[in-house]
Write an enzyme that holds these catalytic residues in place. Structure first.
Site, PDB file in Angstrom:
ATOM      1  N   HIS A 122       0.637  -1.106   0.052  1.00  0.00           N
ATOM      2  CA  HIS A 122       0.098   0.049   0.077  1.00  0.00           C
ATOM      3  C   HIS A 122       0.826   1.177   0.077  1.00  0.00           C
ATOM      4  O   HIS A 122       1.998   1.383   0.486  1.00  0.00           O
ATOM      5  CB  HIS A 122      -0.975   0.024   1.154  1.00  0.00           C
ATOM      6  CG  HIS A 122      -0.356  -0.014   2.457  1.00  0.00           C
ATOM      7  ND1 HIS A 122       0.187   1.056   3.258  1.00  0.00           N
ATOM      8  CD2 HIS A 122       0.021  -1.200   3.361  1.00  0.00           C
ATOM      9  CE1 HIS A 122       1.100   0.879   4.279  1.00  0.00           C
ATOM     10  NE2 HIS A 122       0.791  -0.396   4.338  1.00  0.00           N
ATOM     11  N   ASP A 123       0.329   2.281  -0.804  1.00  0.00           N
ATOM     12  CA  ASP A 123       1.016   3.464  -0.859  1.00  0.00           C
ATOM     13  C   ASP A 123       2.196   3.825  -1.447  1.00  0.00           C
ATOM     14  O   ASP A 123       3.037   4.933  -1.257  1.00  0.00           O
ATOM     15  CB  ASP A 123       1.000   4.243   0.799  1.00  0.00           C
ATOM     16  CG  ASP A 123      -0.384   4.268   1.252  1.00  0.00           C
ATOM     17  OD1 ASP A 123      -1.494   4.919   0.792  1.00  0.00           O
ATOM     18  OD2 ASP A 123      -0.777   3.609   2.277  1.00  0.00           O
ATOM     19  N   GLY A 140       4.912  -0.888   2.500  1.00  0.00           N
ATOM     20  CA  GLY A 140       4.146   0.167   2.353  1.00  0.00           C
ATOM     21  C   GLY A 140       4.796   1.318   2.651  1.00  0.00           C
ATOM     22  O   GLY A 140       5.906   1.485   3.180  1.00  0.00           O
TER      23      GLY A 140
END
Length: 263
Positions: A122-123, A140
């Site tokens: 994520h991200d 992440g």
């Protein structure tokens, strides 16, 4: 030409499919997915959530794209995965959407090659022309610059930065920032010089590579404390754009540990 959809594929109402894209057998495309022109999903590909896939991509079986982030802070917010154009995603690649407390999106550039089992958490922000070998993993909030290569089974710790044109060896644990143009490897990554072979392949001229080598040696093997060496490189070599990029990379990450050569 409209999309070609295998009779066994599930494409939920609301999904947007571009011209001449292909959805293979047993694929499952969620209602919020956007898949651009001429992209081909082979069999058993799953696209979840608010995921956008650019044009002319090729996705191999059992890839799962846009799954929710593996983060306890995620509470179901509307977040995104955005994948650029002309990427190749091999079998079992996973890429997760962003988090509400992070960037809100995971972004992958153009012309990447993501080999079997590669994972982007994520991200993350991944630049153009990045290669991730088999089972390489990004934690992440990581960022990876264009042309970087991450070797098989290598793991990049969350919030780490990998600079442009860097080369990460296989089975390497990256727990600190890797400057642009460097080679890093080891159980815990350490710098092992510049990625000279990659620089030559991409057309960097001899004077530029020579200046980069001199700047690298001054930064990491020169006399005095690091701040003093950094200033000397600023004074002597910052007219060379790649050296300037390395210096800017270092200055931008003052709160992060910087990967150094092995002692």
């Amino acid at each position: 030409m409209s999309a070609r959809i295998h009779p066994t594929a599930i494409v939920e109402d609301g999904a947007q499919l571009g011209d001449d894209c292909e959805i293979g057998a047993w694929c499952h495309i969620g209602k919020d997915a956007v898949i651009a022109d001429r992209t081909r999903l082979m069999n058993n590909v799953t696209v979840l959530g608010h995921t956008e896939i650019g044009s002319d991509c090729l996705v191999y079986p059992y890839a799962v794209l846009g799954g929710p982030p593996q983060d306890f802070k995620y509470k179901g917010e509307k977040t995104h995965l955005r994948i650029g154009n002309r990427n190749i995603l091999r079998e079992q690649v996973t890429m997760h959407a962003g988090t509400g407390v992070g960037r809100g999106e995971t972004r992958v550039g153009d012309d990447g090659f993501f080999m079997v089992g590669a994972h982007i958490a994520h991200d993350c922000i991944v630049g153009n022309k990045v290669t991730m070998a088999n089972h390489a993993t990004l934690g992440g909030h990581s960022t990876v610059g264009e042309f970087a290569v991450i070797g098989g089974l290598a793991g990049v710790h969350q919030h780490s930065r990998v600079g442009r044109h860097a080369f990460i060896g296989g089975i390497t644990a990256v727990v600190s920032d890797i400057i642009p143009y460097a080679i890093a490897h080891g159980a815990h990554a350490h710098l092992d010089g510049l990625n000279v072979i990659g620089l030559k392949r991409r057309g960097f001229d001899r004077p530029t590579i020579k200046a980069m080598r001199a700047a690298y040696n001054e930064l990491f093997h020169g006399e005095g404390v690091f701040a003093t060496r950094l200033q000397r490189v600023e004074d002597e070599y910052s007219d060379f754009p790649p050296v300037r990029e390395i210096l800017d990379f270092i200055h931008a990450g003052t709160s992060r540990p910087l990967c150094h050569p092995h002692a």
